[in-house]
Scaffold this active site. Structure first.
Site, short mmCIF file in Angstrom:
data_model
loop_
_atom_site.label_atom_id
_atom_site.label_comp_id
_atom_site.label_asym_id
_atom_site.label_seq_id
_atom_site.Cartn_x
_atom_site.Cartn_y
_atom_site.Cartn_z
N VAL A 29 0.84 -1.21 0.00
CA VAL A 29 0.00 0.00 0.00
C VAL A 29 0.87 1.25 0.00
O VAL A 29 0.65 2.19 -0.78
CB VAL A 29 -0.97 0.00 1.20
CG1 VAL A 29 -1.72 1.33 1.27
CG2 VAL A 29 -1.94 -1.16 1.12
N PRO A 49 9.18 -1.27 10.55
CA PRO A 49 10.39 -2.07 10.75
C PRO A 49 10.98 -2.57 9.44
O PRO A 49 12.18 -2.83 9.36
CB PRO A 49 9.89 -3.25 11.61
CG PRO A 49 8.56 -2.85 12.15
CD PRO A 49 7.99 -1.91 11.15
N PRO A 180 3.04 2.43 -35.55
CA PRO A 180 3.17 1.56 -36.72
C PRO A 180 1.90 1.38 -37.54
O PRO A 180 1.95 0.77 -38.61
CB PRO A 180 3.59 0.23 -36.10
CG PRO A 180 2.98 0.24 -34.74
CD PRO A 180 3.08 1.66 -34.28
N ASP A 203 0.67 11.73 -42.98
CA ASP A 203 1.37 10.83 -43.88
C ASP A 203 0.46 9.67 -44.30
O ASP A 203 -0.47 9.31 -43.57
CB ASP A 203 2.60 10.23 -43.19
CG ASP A 203 3.84 11.08 -43.42
OD1 ASP A 203 3.79 12.00 -44.24
OD2 ASP A 203 4.86 10.81 -42.75
N LYS A 225 -0.50 13.98 -51.17
CA LYS A 225 -1.10 14.63 -52.33
C LYS A 225 -0.75 16.11 -52.42
O LYS A 225 -1.34 16.84 -53.20
CB LYS A 225 -2.63 14.45 -52.28
CG LYS A 225 -3.06 12.99 -52.41
CD LYS A 225 -4.57 12.86 -52.38
CE LYS A 225 -4.98 11.40 -52.52
NZ LYS A 225 -6.45 11.22 -52.45
N GLY A 256 3.95 8.40 -39.60
CA GLY A 256 3.99 7.01 -39.21
C GLY A 256 5.22 6.72 -38.38
O GLY A 256 6.26 7.36 -38.55
N ASP A 258 8.02 6.82 -35.78
CA ASP A 258 8.61 7.90 -34.99
C ASP A 258 9.12 8.99 -35.93
O ASP A 258 9.69 8.67 -36.99
CB ASP A 258 9.77 7.34 -34.15
CG ASP A 258 10.40 8.41 -33.29
OD1 ASP A 258 10.00 8.55 -32.12
OD2 ASP A 258 11.30 9.14 -33.78
N GLY A 369 2.16 -4.37 -40.58
CA GLY A 369 2.22 -4.84 -39.19
C GLY A 369 1.36 -4.02 -38.25
O GLY A 369 1.21 -2.81 -38.40
#
Length: 416
Positions: A29, A49, A180, A203, A225, A256, A258, A369
């Protein structure tokens, strides 16, 4: 306290900076509660203690003072706030009684009804602290409090709960790494800035699903574009960022992965700096690590790979523009992670084999991915070009080369 059990608690925020706080007990706690008390600037005395390793580390770092003994009457003298959290019922009762005598606000982990204060479920978002208590006729339910807190904080962070700022905002640009592809993998800060944006320049590889959540007034510009053709695309993006920021808009450049991992984020930051425009960089989860992980591939593994190298494959090894030492990479024993390399994988595989990497080295191609369309194609260095062509692998895909490809579990984790 029984006669007051059906009364609601009166909410209040305690300002404890520089004021004495006593924590009785050094277990789990205390370990959970101490960081917030430290952050509040309290003068904390721990009476116990023993303590968990994490609590002991706080004492070693000088964040708290630890008196290594049991509770004794008088420990709460001149104390503003006390937390009683031992497994000794007698000590808890005695400390609680002293708190009552000395009019010290006291939280008890073993008996909430005997306490004079309760710890709410708290969360924070951009300087706002949300504190939730449940009480009254239905009794206290900490799990319900935590669930309500989480819902409110998440809503503030992702913009689904409207909380307009009644202050003048400083125009500028945030370079936000979107991760990603899975919209849930953007950072909390990135999602909050998106919710506050006037203009989003996105992007193609950014988390597109997040754009649907933006309010109608937000202008969304597709960076893919922007006019002037491929060669001038980056300059056009820079110009768009500068134009909208100078118009007083809060601009998010949604990228996308980093911003600084093959994201050309520094080019944009330099362009903004040259114009005196404030720029905030929000790191993102790089696909170089997250995409292999989503496909069940660890880029490092004990006894298999002690390093991994991330390489851009957009330029072939025999291209005079290449800055990569492929001969040195072939000698490495760790993992190679290739980004933007689908159409050059044949040439890259040949270069690695020519410089000494085994043709039997495992290779995995992970397309799209972390999204619902994720798929994985396995090969070796000797066969990867043929396999990629036969399977129709297309960008975006992350290519992993090394023995870690064969390490993963029998069943790969789900993509989302």
């Amino acid at each position: 306290m029984a006669e007051h059990a059906d009364r609601p608690a009166y909410p209040v925020g305690l300002r404890l900076s520089g004021r004495r706080v006593v924590v009785v007990g050094g277990g789990q706690v205390a370990q959970r509660r101490l960081p917030a008390l430290i952050a509040a600037g309290a003068d904390i005395v721990l009476v116990s203690p023993s303590a968990t390793a994490s609590v002991e580390a706080m004492a070693d770092a000088g964040e708290i003072r630890w008196e290594r003994r049991p509770y004794a009457d008088g420990d709460l003298t001149d104390t503003w706030y006390a937390l009683i959290a031992t497994d000794d019922d007698a000590a808890n009762e005695a400390a609680s009684a002293e708190a009552e005598r000395t009019r010290t606000w006291c939280v008890r982990s073993d008996d909430a009804e005997a306490a004079t204060a309760w710890t709410p479920a708290t969360g924070r978002s951009e300087g706002v602290t949300v504190a939730v208590l449940t009480a009254g006729a239905h009794g206290r339910d900490p799990r319900h409090s935590a669930a309500v807190r989480d819902a409110i904080v998440e809503g503030l962070r992702d913009g689904s709960i409207a909380a307009p700022h009644h202050r003048t905002r400083t125009a500028g640009v945030a370079l936000v790494g979107g991760g990603p592809g899975d919209p849930d993998l953007i950072t909390v800060r990135g999602r909050r800035l998106l919710a506050e944006a006037d203009v989003v320049i996105a992007d193609r590889l950014g988390p597109r699903d997040l754009l649907d959540e933006l309010p109608p007034h937000v202008e969304v510009i597709d960076a893919a574009k922007i006019p002037y053709g491929r060669f001038m695309a980056q300059e056009a993006i820079n110009n768009a960022l500068i134009e909208h920021a100078k118009a007083g808009k809060a601009v998010v450049r949604l990228k996308g992965g980093d911003p600084f991992v093959f994201g050309r984020g520094m080019e944009e930051a330099q362009a903004l700096a040259a114009e005196g425009i404030p720029c905030t960089v929000v790191p993102g989860i790089s696909s170089s690590i997250s995409v292999p992980g989503a496909a069940g591939i660890p880029v490092t593994h004990r006894g298999v790979a002690h390093e991994f190298t991330v390489v851009s494959g957009h330029v072939a090894p025999d291209d005079e523009r290449s800055l990569v030492d492929w001969e040195a990479l072939a000698r490495l024993r760790g993992t190679l992670v290739l980004l933007m390399a689908v159409d050059k994988i044949g040439a890259i595989a040949r270069a690695l084999i020519e410089h000494g990497r085994s043709p039997e080295t495992p290779v995995a191609l992970v397309q799209e991915g972390t999204t619902a369309a994720q798929r994985r194609v396995d090969a070796t260095l000797a066969t990867v070009a043929e396999r990629a062509s036969a399977e129709g692998v297309r960008p975006p895909a992350v290519i992993v080369i090394g023995d870690v490809v064969a390490v993963g579990p029998a069943t790969a984790p789900t993509a989302r």
